[in-house]
Design a protein around this motif. Structure first.
Motif, PDB file in Angstrom:
ATOM      1  N   SER A  75      20.304 -31.272  -7.649  1.00  0.00           N
ATOM      2  CA  SER A  75      20.940 -29.972  -7.927  1.00  0.00           C
ATOM      3  C   SER A  75      22.075 -29.702  -6.944  1.00  0.00           C
ATOM      4  O   SER A  75      23.127 -29.184  -7.324  1.00  0.00           O
ATOM      5  N   ALA A  78      25.024 -31.987  -7.884  1.00  0.00           N
ATOM      6  CA  ALA A  78      25.724 -31.512  -9.090  1.00  0.00           C
ATOM      7  C   ALA A  78      26.598 -30.303  -8.790  1.00  0.00           C
ATOM      8  O   ALA A  78      27.643 -30.108  -9.416  1.00  0.00           O
ATOM      9  N   ALA A  79      26.170 -29.477  -7.828  1.00  0.00           N
ATOM     10  CA  ALA A  79      26.889 -28.237  -7.521  1.00  0.00           C
ATOM     11  C   ALA A  79      27.917 -28.401  -6.411  1.00  0.00           C
ATOM     12  O   ALA A  79      28.681 -27.479  -6.128  1.00  0.00           O
ATOM     13  N   ARG A  84      32.197 -31.603  -8.257  1.00  0.00           N
ATOM     14  CA  ARG A  84      32.626 -30.872  -9.454  1.00  0.00           C
ATOM     15  C   ARG A  84      34.122 -31.066  -9.706  1.00  0.00           C
ATOM     16  O   ARG A  84      34.566 -31.160 -10.839  1.00  0.00           O
ATOM     17  N   SER A  91      28.669 -34.804 -11.975  1.00  0.00           N
ATOM     18  CA  SER A  91      28.082 -33.473 -12.050  1.00  0.00           C
ATOM     19  C   SER A  91      27.490 -33.232 -13.447  1.00  0.00           C
ATOM     20  O   SER A  91      26.349 -32.781 -13.593  1.00  0.00           O
ATOM     21  N   ARG A  92      28.271 -33.579 -14.471  1.00  0.00           N
ATOM     22  CA  ARG A  92      27.814 -33.388 -15.867  1.00  0.00           C
ATOM     23  C   ARG A  92      26.551 -34.212 -16.158  1.00  0.00           C
ATOM     24  O   ARG A  92      25.630 -33.738 -16.817  1.00  0.00           O
ATOM     25  N   LEU A  95      23.529 -32.640 -14.425  1.00  0.00           N
ATOM     26  CA  LEU A  95      23.103 -31.387 -15.062  1.00  0.00           C
ATOM     27  C   LEU A  95      22.455 -31.624 -16.422  1.00  0.00           C
ATOM     28  O   LEU A  95      21.769 -30.751 -16.942  1.00  0.00           O
ATOM     29  N   SER A  96      22.683 -32.810 -16.990  1.00  0.00           N
ATOM     30  CA  SER A  96      22.064 -33.105 -18.289  1.00  0.00           C
ATOM     31  C   SER A  96      20.655 -33.666 -18.116  1.00  0.00           C
ATOM     32  O   SER A  96      19.930 -33.833 -19.090  1.00  0.00           O
TER      33      SER A  96
ATOM     34  N   GLY B 120      27.146 -19.799  -7.803  1.00  0.00           N
ATOM     35  CA  GLY B 120      28.169 -20.494  -8.590  1.00  0.00           C
ATOM     36  C   GLY B 120      27.750 -21.856  -9.109  1.00  0.00           C
ATOM     37  O   GLY B 120      28.585 -22.648  -9.533  1.00  0.00           O
ATOM     38  N   TRP B 121      26.449 -22.141  -9.106  1.00  0.00           N
ATOM     39  CA  TRP B 121      25.984 -23.450  -9.589  1.00  0.00           C
ATOM     40  C   TRP B 121      26.218 -23.538 -11.096  1.00  0.00           C
ATOM     41  O   TRP B 121      25.771 -22.660 -11.842  1.00  0.00           O
ATOM     42  N   PRO B 122      26.876 -24.601 -11.554  1.00  0.00           N
ATOM     43  CA  PRO B 122      27.070 -24.756 -12.999  1.00  0.00           C
ATOM     44  C   PRO B 122      25.792 -25.247 -13.686  1.00  0.00           C
ATOM     45  O   PRO B 122      24.860 -25.686 -13.019  1.00  0.00           O
ATOM     46  N   SER B 123      25.772 -25.191 -15.003  1.00  0.00           N
ATOM     47  CA  SER B 123      24.674 -25.790 -15.768  1.00  0.00           C
ATOM     48  C   SER B 123      25.277 -26.723 -16.807  1.00  0.00           C
ATOM     49  O   SER B 123      26.500 -26.790 -16.956  1.00  0.00           O
ATOM     50  N   TYR B 124      24.413 -27.389 -17.549  1.00  0.00           N
ATOM     51  CA  TYR B 124      24.868 -28.329 -18.583  1.00  0.00           C
ATOM     52  C   TYR B 124      25.739 -27.642 -19.632  1.00  0.00           C
ATOM     53  O   TYR B 124      26.625 -28.265 -20.204  1.00  0.00           O
ATOM     54  N   LEU B 129      33.267 -26.555 -14.904  1.00  0.00           N
ATOM     55  CA  LEU B 129      32.438 -26.849 -13.730  1.00  0.00           C
ATOM     56  C   LEU B 129      32.886 -26.036 -12.526  1.00  0.00           C
ATOM     57  O   LEU B 129      32.153 -25.907 -11.547  1.00  0.00           O
ATOM     58  N   THR B 130      34.102 -25.512 -12.577  1.00  0.00           N
ATOM     59  CA  THR B 130      34.653 -24.872 -11.379  1.00  0.00           C
ATOM     60  C   THR B 130      34.686 -23.344 -11.465  1.00  0.00           C
ATOM     61  O   THR B 130      34.704 -22.677 -10.438  1.00  0.00           O
ATOM     62  N   GLU B 142      19.425 -22.438 -21.268  1.00  0.00           N
ATOM     63  CA  GLU B 142      19.529 -23.760 -20.639  1.00  0.00           C
ATOM     64  C   GLU B 142      18.850 -23.754 -19.270  1.00  0.00           C
ATOM     65  O   GLU B 142      18.089 -24.657 -18.929  1.00  0.00           O
TER      66      GLU B 142
END
Lengths: 331, 169
Positions: A75, A78-79, A84, A91-92, A95-96, B120-124, B129-130, B142
């Motif tokens: 995590s 990815a963050a 990013r 990152s993608r 997250l998947s 600010g953590w992104p998800s799938y 992403l930014t 999700e």
């Protein structure tokens, strides 16, 4: 769960020394290892906890890339702002994979070493050459929806489950390994995993006692198109049936960089140099993409339940290449 | 047997456990904190979700001995029966309850998830992403995907989380 001795290492040297025994294993996040220990698929006699080692940071390396400590959580990786911005495909991919709870625990080193989710590997009542060499492979004539269409052997058709590793391969990552004598060695991720052939129990290049200490990413491919497309049975929290990681760059209407890596279809993150070379310096077109996909799948074979993966892989690759072409020259 | 110290819901505890004891079993069987539930016991259902040093994790897939000195928050630490947390109140208000087995894990998960968005953590499903992620229902679904049981109340769970998230921002 079988009983074991628990040791907590505070230095890398101590960790590699404690884990040099035949039935010793490192534990970091433990999200896959403890799952397998509860089912008694794995029964280590000694567990060496490496969580207190100083391997939690992401730093610039000498090549203008990044050194990702083996204990960086999925995590957190990815963050990370640099990941990013410059390594979006990683990152993608992260997250998947799995769920937020698991990504908070799972680590960079551990993710590379996670085991296949082949149903027969998990079921100790079934034959499995990976779990019990020489016992046979129940997946060949059994349920094999998740299984490999390339790179498999008559001894094992299991797939490698990691999304992260697929993205790291397309980024040309290198695995940093500390040996029990204190020396470091670096193995390109592309060479890190072994194909099953006659010894599916040997999955990677690690020797007893060796510890993954980091993964190195080279300097980013600037102004590139990066994508991780994952096709699976559910919208979230499922392993890939097929995944495609891409890092491409188009200059003056032609591919000036092509990196492609595939998950869900092989016993390791899959790469095909011929496919990449076929696309390089060419103008994107539907005909070219068809040709590339056919080349990728020339030797592919299904085992019944997973026959659908061959056309699915073809369509997924073509879709990703079309997206890359649409993204065009990125300034 | 191994001795370890855990700070659980703000209180220090010294425990002596078999090394095979998961963090989940230590909480339930040694500290008698039965709010955290054992569902699948393999990290798939999320019923055992707790906060470990502020981050949500499956307590079934980690050993207690790996957490000597760590700070743990369980559902009992988020609020009490006469002083519910904002997320607990929102679950009541929106009728976001499952049979009771999954709810504690879902509330712990949702509580931590709002902090991840704040950071600010992104998800799938994040388009960028930014950019700062938006707390829309697609993002909430999700980000709650590690809590698998949605027997009946899932739109209500999303509504409860959205309300607390909106109040926080």
């Amino acid at each position: 769960m079988r009983s074991f001795d628990y040791e907590r290492a505070t230095t890398v040297e101590q960790a590699t020394s404690l884990a040099s025994g035949q039935h010793s294993m490192f534990i970091a996040g433990g999200t896959n290892l403890l799952d397998l220990m509860k089912l008694e698929v794995l029964t280590p006699h000694v567990l060496v906890d490496i969580n207190r080692l100083d391997l939690h940071t992401i730093e610039r390396n000498d090549e203008g890339g990044l050194r990702i400590g083996a204990l960086v959580a999925n995590s957190v990786l990815a963050a990370d702002a640099q990941i990013r911005q410059h390594y979006a495909v990683l990152s993608r991919a992260l997250l998947s994979g799995a769920s937020p709870q698991l990504r908070n625990k799972a680590t960079t080193g551990g993710n590379l070493l996670q085991r296949t989710r082949c149903y027969y590997f998990y079921d100790t009542a079934s034959s499995c050459n990976k779990r019990n060499p020489g016992s046979g492979c129940s997946a060949l004539q059994g349920r094999n929806r998740l299984h490999a269409i390339v790179g498999a052997s008559e001894h094992c058709i299991a797939t490698h489950p990691s999304d992260m590793a697929v993205a790291m391969q397309v980024l040309r990552a290198t695995v940093e390994i500390e040996q029990p004598d204190g020396d470091l060695r670096h193995v390109p991720l592309q060479d890190f995993y072994c194909l099953p052939e006659t010894t599916p129990q040997c999955e990677n290049q690690l020797e007893p006692g060796e510890l993954i200490t980091a993964v190195h990413l080279p300097a980013p491919v600037e102004k590139s198109y990066q994508a991780y497309r994952k096709v699976r049975d559910r919208a979230s929290y499922a392993f890939a049936l097929v995944s495609v990681a891409a890092v491409t760059q188009i200059r003056n209407g032609r591919f000036s960089h092509v990196g492609l890596s595939f998950g869900g279809i092989a016993p390791k993150p899959w790469r095909n140099l011929e496919v990449e070379e076929m696309l390089l310096d060419e103008a994107p077109s539907e005909a070219l993409f068809e040709q590339a996909a056919d080349c990728l799948l020339r030797d592919a074979s299904g085992h019944g339940d997973n026959d659908f993966k061959i056309p699915l892989t073809k369509r997924t690759l073509i879709a990703v290449l079309n997206d890359a072409a649409r993204a065009g020259d990125i300034e | 047997m191994q001795t370890l110290n855990l700070r659980v819901n703000g209180e220090m505890h010294e425990l002596s456990v078999d090394v095979r004891t998961t963090l989940l079993d230590a909480l339930r069987q040694h500290l008698h904190l039965n709010g955290t539930k054992k569902g699948c016991d393999h990290g798939q259902c999320g019923a055992c979700t707790i906060l470990l040093n502020g981050k949500r994790v499956n307590s079934c897939l980690t050993l207690a001995v790996m957490h000597d000195g760590d700070e743990i928050t369980t559902i009992e630490g988020l609020g009490s029966s006469d002083s519910l947390s904002a997320m607990q109140q929102a679950f009541v208000k929106h009728d976001g309850f499952q049979c009771g087995y999954c709810t504690p894990g879902q509330i712990c998960s949702a509580t931590a998830m709002l902090d991840e968005i704040k950071d600010g953590w992104p998800s799938y499903v994040s388009a960028s992403l930014t950019d700062t992620p938006e707390l829309c229902s697609e993002e909430i679904s999700e980000r709650m995907s590690g809590n698998l049981c949605r027997c009946s109340a899932y739109p209500n769970i999303v509504n409860a989380i959205a309300e607390v998230g909106a109040d926080k921002s």
